[in-house]
Design a protein around this motif. Structure first.
Motif, PDB file in Angstrom:
ATOM      1  N   SER A  17       0.834  -1.198   0.000  1.00 21.66           N
ATOM      2  CA  SER A  17       0.000   0.000   0.000  1.00 21.66           C
ATOM      3  C   SER A  17       0.870   1.251   0.000  1.00 21.66           C
ATOM      4  CB  SER A  17      -0.899   0.024   1.250  1.00 21.66           C
ATOM      5  OG  SER A  17      -1.792  -1.063   1.258  1.00 21.66           O
ATOM      6  N   ARG A  19       0.156   5.832   0.187  1.00 24.00           N
ATOM      7  CA  ARG A  19      -0.784   6.937   0.152  1.00 24.00           C
ATOM      8  C   ARG A  19      -0.117   8.150  -0.466  1.00 24.00           C
ATOM      9  NH1 ARG A  19      -4.124  10.342   4.786  1.00 24.00           N
ATOM     10  NH2 ARG A  19      -2.068  11.322   5.121  1.00 24.00           N
ATOM     11  N   TYR A  60     -13.915   6.363 -10.268  1.00 24.55           N
ATOM     12  CA  TYR A  60     -12.708   5.575 -10.444  1.00 24.55           C
ATOM     13  C   TYR A  60     -12.672   4.902 -11.807  1.00 24.55           C
ATOM     14  CZ  TYR A  60     -12.444   6.015  -5.363  1.00 24.55           C
ATOM     15  OH  TYR A  60     -12.385   6.514  -4.084  1.00 24.55           O
ATOM     16  N   VAL A  64      -8.626   0.525 -11.234  1.00 21.28           N
ATOM     17  CA  VAL A  64      -8.247   0.762  -9.843  1.00 21.28           C
ATOM     18  C   VAL A  64      -9.421   0.633  -8.881  1.00 21.28           C
ATOM     19  CG1 VAL A  64      -6.434   2.321 -10.627  1.00 21.28           C
ATOM     20  CG2 VAL A  64      -8.605   3.275  -9.829  1.00 21.28           C
ATOM     21  N   PHE A  68      -8.147   1.464  -4.939  1.00 18.28           N
ATOM     22  CA  PHE A  68      -7.730   2.839  -4.644  1.00 18.28           C
ATOM     23  C   PHE A  68      -8.904   3.610  -4.043  1.00 18.28           C
ATOM     24  CE2 PHE A  68      -4.194   3.404  -8.096  1.00 18.28           C
ATOM     25  CZ  PHE A  68      -3.586   2.236  -7.659  1.00 18.28           C
ATOM     26  N   LEU A  81      -4.684   9.947  -2.251  1.00 17.59           N
ATOM     27  CA  LEU A  81      -5.017   8.734  -2.986  1.00 17.59           C
ATOM     28  C   LEU A  81      -4.430   7.567  -2.208  1.00 17.59           C
ATOM     29  CD1 LEU A  81      -6.404   7.646  -5.579  1.00 17.59           C
ATOM     30  CD2 LEU A  81      -4.114   7.547  -6.601  1.00 17.59           C
ATOM     31  N   MET A  83      -3.692   3.850  -2.024  1.00 16.67           N
ATOM     32  CA  MET A  83      -3.534   2.783  -3.013  1.00 16.67           C
ATOM     33  C   MET A  83      -3.208   1.482  -2.283  1.00 16.67           C
ATOM     34  SD  MET A  83      -1.460   4.812  -5.999  1.00 16.67           S
ATOM     35  CE  MET A  83       0.045   4.900  -5.057  1.00 16.67           C
ATOM     36  N   ASP A  90       0.616  -0.807 -11.818  1.00 17.77           N
ATOM     37  CA  ASP A  90       0.326   0.498 -11.222  1.00 17.77           C
ATOM     38  C   ASP A  90       1.559   1.404 -11.235  1.00 17.77           C
ATOM     39  OD1 ASP A  90      -1.636  -1.260  -8.803  1.00 17.77           O
ATOM     40  OD2 ASP A  90      -2.389  -0.128 -10.535  1.00 17.77           O
TER      41      ASP A  90
END
Lengths: 124, 108
Positions: A17, A19, A60, A64, A68, A81, A83, A90
């Motif tokens: 992950s 951000r 979206y 994603v 996301f 965002l 993720m 990605d």
């Protein structure tokens, strides 16, 4: 000066992950929808996600959706965002952009202010 | 989903020449929802045209946009050295934004 500045990119393993943040200055952030657009290395532009000016609506790309999450904090003039479940595909430079569309009253849809981007690499 | 197809993929021209870039949509697009961007290597995209034919603030008048329905065109009347870049069209429809694949304008 009207400006957007992305941050938070980096190297992350598949499944991980990250951000991203986008800090706005020089304009009334809360009055605009904001969009994330990404660009994979050597490829074209791809729309990722948009949030309306009150944060009440989010949109979206299928690529994603479910992984996301876009959000905004108008008190901090910042877009985010989140993720999750990141994949190799990605990997891209992620741009945030001020968006004139996405409102019921919108006549035009275009992005007139862009940040410089932040690079995300998904690799083991 | 509306697909935008840009042609040609690459345009090789000399400074001073006219450039004509095409953007074709798989379905009819509202002119209000069609925009063009310029991108140079290592830089973010820059808005050129919105509403199919309106120049964005600060864009020189050698750039013009036209078209309707499924066929749109970006014209650069006389190429300046700083115009050599990649150009993208973009449309909104059905709560989706899509971009064309881009046209690279390179120096011949």
């Amino acid at each position: 000066e009207v400006q957007l500045l992305e941050s938070g990119g980096g190297l992350v393993q598949p499944g991980g992950s990250l951000r991203l943040s986008c800090a706005a200055s020089g304009f009334t952030f809360s009055s605009y929808a904001i969009t994330w657009v990404r660009q994979a290395p050597g490829k074209g532009l791809e729309w990722v996600s948009t949030i309306s000016r009150n944060g009440g609506s989010t949109y979206y790309a299928d690529s994603v959706k479910g992984r996301f999450t876009i959000s905004r904090d108008d008190s901090k003039n910042t877009l985010y965002l989140q993720m999750n479940s990141l994949r190799a595909e990605d990997t891209a430079v992620y741009y945030c952009a001020r968006d004139w569309g996405w409102e019921p009253s919108s006549y035009y849809y275009y992005m007139d202010v862009w940040g410089k981007g932040t690079a995300v690499t998904v690799s083991s | 989903e509306i697909v935008l197809t840009q042609s040609p993929g690459t345009l090789s021209l000399s400074p001073g020449e006219r450039a004509t870039l095409s953007c074709r949509a798989s379905q009819s697009v509202s002119s209000s929802y069609l925009a063009w961007y310029q991108q140079k290597p290592g830089q973010a995209p820059r808005l050129l045209i919105y509403g199919a034919s309106s120049r964005a603030t600060g864009i020189p008048d050698r750039f013009s946009g036209s078209g309707s329905g499924t066929d749109f065109t970006l014209t650069i009347s006389r190429l300046e050295p700083e115009d050599f870049a990649v150009y993208y069209c973009q449309q909104y429809g059905g709560s989706l934004l899509t971009f064309g694949g881009g046209t690279k304008v390179e120096i011949k």
